[in-house]
Design a protein around this motif. Sequence first.
Motif, PDB file in Angstrom:
ATOM      1  N   MET A  41     -18.799 -24.351  16.429  1.00  0.00           N
ATOM      2  CA  MET A  41     -18.629 -23.891  15.051  1.00  0.00           C
ATOM      3  C   MET A  41     -18.151 -22.440  14.984  1.00  0.00           C
ATOM      4  O   MET A  41     -18.010 -21.880  13.916  1.00  0.00           O
ATOM      5  CB  MET A  41     -19.954 -24.028  14.290  1.00  0.00           C
ATOM      6  CG  MET A  41     -20.449 -25.465  14.183  1.00  0.00           C
ATOM      7  SD  MET A  41     -19.281 -26.537  13.333  1.00  0.00           S
ATOM      8  CE  MET A  41     -19.538 -26.008  11.669  1.00  0.00           C
ATOM      9  N   CYS A  42     -17.896 -21.829  16.137  1.00  0.00           N
ATOM     10  CA  CYS A  42     -17.515 -20.421  16.202  1.00  0.00           C
ATOM     11  C   CYS A  42     -16.003 -20.264  16.376  1.00  0.00           C
ATOM     12  O   CYS A  42     -15.428 -20.802  17.319  1.00  0.00           O
ATOM     13  CB  CYS A  42     -18.254 -19.763  17.374  1.00  0.00           C
ATOM     14  SG  CYS A  42     -17.895 -18.024  17.569  1.00  0.00           S
ATOM     15  N   MET A  43     -15.370 -19.525  15.474  1.00  0.00           N
ATOM     16  CA  MET A  43     -13.934 -19.298  15.574  1.00  0.00           C
ATOM     17  C   MET A  43     -13.633 -18.372  16.752  1.00  0.00           C
ATOM     18  O   MET A  43     -14.216 -17.313  16.880  1.00  0.00           O
ATOM     19  CB  MET A  43     -13.386 -18.691  14.289  1.00  0.00           C
ATOM     20  CG  MET A  43     -11.877 -18.644  14.287  1.00  0.00           C
ATOM     21  SD  MET A  43     -11.231 -18.196  12.687  1.00  0.00           S
ATOM     22  CE  MET A  43     -10.358 -16.711  13.122  1.00  0.00           C
ATOM     23  N   LYS A  44     -12.736 -18.789  17.617  1.00  0.00           N
ATOM     24  CA  LYS A  44     -12.380 -18.010  18.795  1.00  0.00           C
ATOM     25  C   LYS A  44     -11.050 -17.283  18.627  1.00  0.00           C
ATOM     26  O   LYS A  44     -10.781 -16.312  19.317  1.00  0.00           O
ATOM     27  CB  LYS A  44     -12.298 -18.912  20.026  1.00  0.00           C
ATOM     28  CG  LYS A  44     -13.629 -19.518  20.407  1.00  0.00           C
ATOM     29  CD  LYS A  44     -14.674 -18.464  20.591  1.00  0.00           C
ATOM     30  CE  LYS A  44     -15.145 -18.349  21.997  1.00  0.00           C
ATOM     31  NZ  LYS A  44     -16.149 -17.339  22.209  1.00  0.00           N
ATOM     32  N   GLY A  45     -10.204 -17.758  17.717  1.00  0.00           N
ATOM     33  CA  GLY A  45      -8.915 -17.115  17.503  1.00  0.00           C
ATOM     34  C   GLY A  45      -8.099 -17.878  16.493  1.00  0.00           C
ATOM     35  O   GLY A  45      -8.545 -18.882  15.936  1.00  0.00           O
ATOM     36  N   SER A  46      -6.885 -17.399  16.281  1.00  0.00           N
ATOM     37  CA  SER A  46      -6.005 -18.068  15.321  1.00  0.00           C
ATOM     38  C   SER A  46      -4.550 -17.801  15.671  1.00  0.00           C
ATOM     39  O   SER A  46      -4.229 -16.851  16.384  1.00  0.00           O
ATOM     40  CB  SER A  46      -6.306 -17.591  13.900  1.00  0.00           C
ATOM     41  OG  SER A  46      -6.010 -16.220  13.786  1.00  0.00           O
ATOM     42  N   ILE A  47      -3.707 -18.668  15.149  1.00  0.00           N
ATOM     43  CA  ILE A  47      -2.264 -18.545  15.316  1.00  0.00           C
ATOM     44  C   ILE A  47      -1.666 -18.564  13.914  1.00  0.00           C
ATOM     45  O   ILE A  47      -1.853 -19.528  13.170  1.00  0.00           O
ATOM     46  CB  ILE A  47      -1.693 -19.722  16.128  1.00  0.00           C
ATOM     47  CG1 ILE A  47      -2.396 -19.851  17.477  1.00  0.00           C
ATOM     48  CG2 ILE A  47      -0.185 -19.567  16.301  1.00  0.00           C
ATOM     49  CD1 ILE A  47      -2.114 -21.153  18.204  1.00  0.00           C
ATOM     50  N   ALA A  48      -0.971 -17.504  13.549  1.00  0.00           N
ATOM     51  CA  ALA A  48      -0.299 -17.470  12.252  1.00  0.00           C
ATOM     52  C   ALA A  48       0.918 -18.403  12.353  1.00  0.00           C
ATOM     53  O   ALA A  48       1.766 -18.236  13.226  1.00  0.00           O
ATOM     54  CB  ALA A  48       0.143 -16.057  11.913  1.00  0.00           C
ATOM     55  N   VAL A  49       0.964 -19.395  11.491  1.00  0.00           N
ATOM     56  CA  VAL A  49       2.022 -20.397  11.560  1.00  0.00           C
ATOM     57  C   VAL A  49       3.400 -19.758  11.426  1.00  0.00           C
ATOM     58  O   VAL A  49       4.342 -20.165  12.100  1.00  0.00           O
ATOM     59  CB  VAL A  49       1.796 -21.508  10.510  1.00  0.00           C
ATOM     60  CG1 VAL A  49       2.972 -22.453  10.433  1.00  0.00           C
ATOM     61  CG2 VAL A  49       0.519 -22.280  10.847  1.00  0.00           C
ATOM     62  N   ASP A  50       3.525 -18.714  10.612  1.00  0.00           N
ATOM     63  CA  ASP A  50       4.829 -18.072  10.451  1.00  0.00           C
ATOM     64  C   ASP A  50       5.252 -17.274  11.694  1.00  0.00           C
ATOM     65  O   ASP A  50       6.390 -16.846  11.798  1.00  0.00           O
ATOM     66  CB  ASP A  50       4.875 -17.200   9.202  1.00  0.00           C
ATOM     67  CG  ASP A  50       3.900 -16.034   9.235  1.00  0.00           C
ATOM     68  OD1 ASP A  50       3.012 -16.010  10.115  1.00  0.00           O
ATOM     69  OD2 ASP A  50       4.020 -15.144   8.378  1.00  0.00           O
ATOM     70  N   GLN A  51       4.350 -17.104  12.657  1.00  0.00           N
ATOM     71  CA  GLN A  51       4.666 -16.415  13.914  1.00  0.00           C
ATOM     72  C   GLN A  51       5.051 -17.384  15.033  1.00  0.00           C
ATOM     73  O   GLN A  51       5.385 -16.961  16.132  1.00  0.00           O
ATOM     74  CB  GLN A  51       3.473 -15.568  14.375  1.00  0.00           C
ATOM     75  CG  GLN A  51       3.064 -14.498  13.392  1.00  0.00           C
ATOM     76  CD  GLN A  51       4.168 -13.477  13.158  1.00  0.00           C
ATOM     77  OE1 GLN A  51       4.741 -12.960  14.100  1.00  0.00           O
ATOM     78  NE2 GLN A  51       4.473 -13.212  11.898  1.00  0.00           N
ATOM     79  N   ILE A  52       4.986 -18.697  14.754  1.00  0.00           N
ATOM     80  CA  ILE A  52       5.329 -19.701  15.765  1.00  0.00           C
ATOM     81  C   ILE A  52       6.839 -19.759  15.920  1.00  0.00           C
ATOM     82  O   ILE A  52       7.575 -19.904  14.950  1.00  0.00           O
ATOM     83  CB  ILE A  52       4.758 -21.079  15.383  1.00  0.00           C
ATOM     84  CG1 ILE A  52       3.231 -21.028  15.418  1.00  0.00           C
ATOM     85  CG2 ILE A  52       5.292 -22.159  16.315  1.00  0.00           C
ATOM     86  CD1 ILE A  52       2.553 -22.293  14.927  1.00  0.00           C
ATOM     87  N   VAL A  53       7.285 -19.626  17.168  1.00  0.00           N
ATOM     88  CA  VAL A  53       8.710 -19.659  17.490  1.00  0.00           C
ATOM     89  C   VAL A  53       9.171 -21.099  17.688  1.00  0.00           C
ATOM     90  O   VAL A  53      10.247 -21.483  17.239  1.00  0.00           O
ATOM     91  CB  VAL A  53       8.992 -18.817  18.759  1.00  0.00           C
ATOM     92  CG1 VAL A  53      10.428 -18.943  19.199  1.00  0.00           C
ATOM     93  CG2 VAL A  53       8.609 -17.369  18.533  1.00  0.00           C
ATOM     94  N   SER A  54       8.349 -21.917  18.368  1.00  0.00           N
ATOM     95  CA  SER A  54       8.704 -23.318  18.582  1.00  0.00           C
ATOM     96  C   SER A  54       7.468 -24.179  18.790  1.00  0.00           C
ATOM     97  O   SER A  54       6.424 -23.698  19.226  1.00  0.00           O
ATOM     98  CB  SER A  54       9.640 -23.479  19.782  1.00  0.00           C
ATOM     99  OG  SER A  54       8.955 -23.215  20.988  1.00  0.00           O
ATOM    100  N   VAL A  55       7.625 -25.450  18.453  1.00  0.00           N
ATOM    101  CA  VAL A  55       6.607 -26.461  18.687  1.00  0.00           C
ATOM    102  C   VAL A  55       7.323 -27.648  19.292  1.00  0.00           C
ATOM    103  O   VAL A  55       8.364 -28.071  18.784  1.00  0.00           O
ATOM    104  CB  VAL A  55       5.907 -26.904  17.374  1.00  0.00           C
ATOM    105  CG1 VAL A  55       4.911 -28.019  17.642  1.00  0.00           C
ATOM    106  CG2 VAL A  55       5.234 -25.731  16.699  1.00  0.00           C
ATOM    107  N   GLU A  56       6.793 -28.172  20.404  1.00  0.00           N
ATOM    108  CA  GLU A  56       7.426 -29.332  21.010  1.00  0.00           C
ATOM    109  C   GLU A  56       6.380 -30.266  21.597  1.00  0.00           C
ATOM    110  O   GLU A  56       5.264 -29.851  21.905  1.00  0.00           O
ATOM    111  CB  GLU A  56       8.440 -28.918  22.078  1.00  0.00           C
ATOM    112  CG  GLU A  56       7.867 -28.164  23.249  1.00  0.00           C
ATOM    113  CD  GLU A  56       8.920 -27.730  24.261  1.00  0.00           C
ATOM    114  OE1 GLU A  56       9.700 -28.573  24.720  1.00  0.00           O
ATOM    115  OE2 GLU A  56       8.949 -26.540  24.572  1.00  0.00           O
ATOM    116  N   ILE A  57       6.764 -31.519  21.731  1.00  0.00           N
ATOM    117  CA  ILE A  57       5.919 -32.505  22.389  1.00  0.00           C
ATOM    118  C   ILE A  57       6.195 -32.390  23.878  1.00  0.00           C
ATOM    119  O   ILE A  57       7.343 -32.368  24.305  1.00  0.00           O
ATOM    120  CB  ILE A  57       6.236 -33.927  21.900  1.00  0.00           C
ATOM    121  CG1 ILE A  57       6.082 -34.025  20.386  1.00  0.00           C
ATOM    122  CG2 ILE A  57       5.372 -34.955  22.612  1.00  0.00           C
ATOM    123  CD1 ILE A  57       4.699 -33.723  19.863  1.00  0.00           C
TER     124      ILE A  57
END
Length: 85
Positions: free
Chosen positions: A30-46
Motif C-alpha cells: 500500500m506504500c507508493m514507491k515512485g511515479s512516472i509522469a505520463v507526459d514524460q514517457i518517450v515510448s511504450v512498446e510490447i
Amino acid sequence: MCLMNSWKRRYFILSKSNKGDYILKYLKGMCMKGSIAVDQIVSVEIGISNSEIMAMVRKMFRCFPEEVISITTENRCYYLVGKSR
C-alpha cells in the motif's frame, strides 16, 4: 549487463493528478514507491527491443515477449512483466 538485483515486484495505478495530467504510480503493497509522469514517457512498446535484455527477462520470468511492456522516459527504462498476455 546484469539487471537481476534491480527487479522488484510493484503494482501500478494510472491516475489523474490535481493538475489534470496523468501519472503512473508504482507501489509496494500500500506504500507508493515512485511515479512516472505520463507526459514524460518517450515510448511504450510490447516486449523489449534489446534482444539480450529480452532473452534474460524471458529466462528469469519464464514469460513471453507479449507479457512484457517497456516504458522509456528520458532518464530511465522500465520493464513491466505481467502474469498473462
